[in-house]
Design a protein around this motif. Structure first.
Motif, PDB file in Angstrom:
ATOM      1  N   PHE A 101      14.745  64.916  35.478  1.00  0.00           N
ATOM      2  CA  PHE A 101      15.751  65.792  36.065  1.00  0.00           C
ATOM      3  C   PHE A 101      15.089  66.693  37.093  1.00  0.00           C
ATOM      4  O   PHE A 101      13.851  66.844  37.113  1.00  0.00           O
ATOM      5  N   VAL A 107      14.111  62.578  31.684  1.00  0.00           N
ATOM      6  CA  VAL A 107      15.414  62.119  31.197  1.00  0.00           C
ATOM      7  C   VAL A 107      15.158  61.367  29.893  1.00  0.00           C
ATOM      8  O   VAL A 107      14.443  60.357  29.875  1.00  0.00           O
ATOM      9  N   ASP A 111      19.509  63.127  26.157  1.00  0.00           N
ATOM     10  CA  ASP A 111      20.357  63.554  27.278  1.00  0.00           C
ATOM     11  C   ASP A 111      21.509  62.570  27.491  1.00  0.00           C
ATOM     12  O   ASP A 111      22.637  62.979  27.770  1.00  0.00           O
ATOM     13  N   SER A 115      25.391  63.526  27.005  1.00  0.00           N
ATOM     14  CA  SER A 115      26.287  63.342  28.154  1.00  0.00           C
ATOM     15  C   SER A 115      27.522  62.543  27.763  1.00  0.00           C
ATOM     16  O   SER A 115      28.653  62.909  28.111  1.00  0.00           O
ATOM     17  N   PRO A 170      21.560  66.962  31.910  1.00  0.00           N
ATOM     18  CA  PRO A 170      20.625  67.460  30.901  1.00  0.00           C
ATOM     19  C   PRO A 170      21.345  68.018  29.668  1.00  0.00           C
ATOM     20  O   PRO A 170      22.293  68.806  29.791  1.00  0.00           O
ATOM     21  N   ALA A 171      20.886  67.626  28.503  1.00  0.00           N
ATOM     22  CA  ALA A 171      21.463  68.154  27.258  1.00  0.00           C
ATOM     23  C   ALA A 171      21.336  69.674  27.208  1.00  0.00           C
ATOM     24  O   ALA A 171      22.223  70.371  26.691  1.00  0.00           O
ATOM     25  N   SER A 172      20.254  70.190  27.761  1.00  0.00           N
ATOM     26  CA  SER A 172      20.042  71.645  27.754  1.00  0.00           C
ATOM     27  C   SER A 172      21.103  72.374  28.574  1.00  0.00           C
ATOM     28  O   SER A 172      21.518  73.478  28.215  1.00  0.00           O
TER      29      SER A 172
END
Length: 507
Positions: A101, A107, A111, A115, A170-172
């Protein structure tokens, strides 16, 4: 048209020159592409955006697992490889271990899982949610492996994953709730600056796993008047432009210093009816409208004939001869009889909505249709809306009729299931479904034999044209114009601008 256009062009040359200091950089590096388009993005959330102008920007910043090439073949993006299980009920991906990312994080499978869980969640309001409802669970056995476990075989699922509406984020950022407030993808460009309806500044992502981007960046100016874009091209203030208006695009070949790319696209122009509102609730009324519309005349008048009349299926592998569909040859007398039989011999009044600028021909299309429907007693009031207002109204299904330009897909199911299945997330836009449409869509979803799939979707298209919830008009072209020293752009039938990754700007 010639004199009025010349007058407009003279004024817009002055307008573009005056804009130079703010919108164009006279000292931009030779490796920075100076670009213009007429419609800006309406938002930055890749899972929610439906406007073409949004997707054209976001596809430069975000990436899906796989993408389509210029021949509509599925090729790697974030995923290096993929495989369906023998029973068709799992789809596994191996991620590119080099993918990062733009915040520097790799990645990872987590993630991807986050998503897809986000875009499948009903509360997200994801544009392509209906394409992924066969996914029951997602396994991540390691950081580079993702396994989608399906409730049933789902042949078009992989094609659906090529859309930027299925981008991996991004999961964050999902956890932080910042998706849509800033753009952090893994794509070829970073979005450094976005001033809505004014400009975007993108820089090349030097760590993009997809390869080397040939330019240092892209400076995009938003010029709502496409004659101003042409003027800026002529005076070399910009290098590259996306054009939507065939009235402007067809003038580019007259300029010795410019090149025009003209590519047939899968996107379709359509008059959407709202079958939940009287009298469009009546089959005879909808069919009468279909019989009264002269599609070729609308195409010739509004788009200078720059396209071709089309049925609902626009992808080459499934498209049929539209003359074989219900009432594609105009028949005013049949339309009048259908109106009378439905109890509307004296006609009725309705409002048709259209967006300013997307497509730029929307007003002209509405005016021609208004004139044609007047012949069978339908009095249309045309309501033009700014694009963001139009999109909101359209998504709510709050219209009698709508002039629309909708996106095409390489597969009929992923193109239409959101409208024409009972679980479709845009059913409130379509406002029509019947058992035949839903059944044919489900059969086409699980059928693996290509010839049988063609038969299924041919029946689907025939039935859809006959019940006439929408009046499909035609497909057209995407246009990009560039200076002679700009080379390497690869156009796509999807209208994608991803081909900018291979562009070079010469001296």
């Amino acid at each position: 048209m010639g004199k009025s256009f010349t007058k407009t062009l003279v004024s817009t040359v002055a307008f573009a020159v005056a804009l130079g200091a703010a919108g164009f950089s006279a000292t931009a590096s030779a490796a920075t592409l100076r670009m213009a388009w007429s419609q800006d993005a309406t938002g930055l959330d890749p899972h929610k955006q439906t406007a073409f102008s949004s997707l054209r920007l976001l596809e430069l910043v975000y990436e899906p697992l796989v993408r389509l090439d210029k021949d509509l073949k599925i090729i790697p993006a974030l995923a290096d490889s993929w495989e369906f299980s023998e029973d068709g009920k799992t789809l596994s991906f191996k991620l590119d271990p080099e993918a990062k990312f733009q915040n520097g994080n790799k990645v990872a499978a987590a993630d991807v899982k986050a998503s897809f869980e986000r875009l499948m969640a009903e509360e997200t309001g994801a544009a392509a949610r209906a394409n992924f409802l066969s996914i029951e669970t997602i396994d991540t056995p390691d950081d580079t492996t993702v396994v989608f476990n399906l409730s049933q075989p789902d042949v078009p699922l992989l094609t659906a994953m090529t859309s930027i509406n299925a981008a991996v984020v991004p999961a964050s950022e999902i956890e932080a709730g910042t998706i849509g407030t800033k753009a952090i993808g893994s794509g070829p460009f970073k979005l450094d600056q976005w001033e809505p309806n004014s400009k975007e500044v993108l820089t090349a992502n030097k760590e993009w796993a997809g390869g080397e981007v040939k330019v240092d960046g892209i400076n995009v100016s938003v010029l709502p008047d496409e004659t101003a874009i042409l003027a800026a091209l002529r005076t070399k203030q910009i290098d590259f432009a996306l054009l939507n208006d065939p009235l402007v695009a067809t003038l580019v070949p007259n300029e010795a210093s410019l090149t025009l790319d003209r590519t047939p696209v899968l996107n379709y122009h359509v008059l959407q009816l709202n079958p939940s509102r009287k009298p469009m609730t009546e089959l005879g009324v909808r069919q009468a409208i279909s019989c009264a519309v002269d599609r070729q005349d609308v195409l010739d008048t509004a788009l200078l004939g720059e396209g071709k009349v089309s049925g609902p299926l626009t992808m080459p592998a499934y498209a049929s001869d539209p003359s074989q569909l219900f009432c594609y040859e105009r028949d005013v007398e049949k339309a009048k009889k259908l109106m009378a039989d439905a109890g509307y011999a004296d006609g009725f009044s309705a409002t048709v909505i259209a967006a300013t600028g997307e497509p730029p021909t929307a007003a002209a299309e509405a005016q021609v249709i208004q004139s044609q429907l007047a012949e069978i007693g339908i009095k249309l009031d045309i309501k033009m809306m700014e694009l963001n207002v139009y999109v909101d109204t359209w998504l709510k299904g709050d219209f009698d009729m709508a002039v629309a330009l909708n996106g095409g897909r390489a597969d009929p199911y992923s193109m239409y299931n959101r409208y024409w299945t009972k679980a479709g997330n845009l059913q409130k836009v379509a406002n029509y479904i019947d058992d035949t449409l839903d059944d044919l869509m489900q059969k086409g979803r699980v059928e693996t034999d290509p010839e049988k799939r063609k038969e299924i979707f041919a029946a689907f298209e025939k039935h859809l044209a006959e019940v006439s919830p929408w009046i499909w008009l035609y497909t057209a072209y995407s246009y990009t114009a560039q200076q002679k020293n700009v080379t390497g752009f690869v156009p796509s039938p999807t209208g994608s601008l991803f081909g900018l990754t291979t562009v070079t700007v010469g001296e």
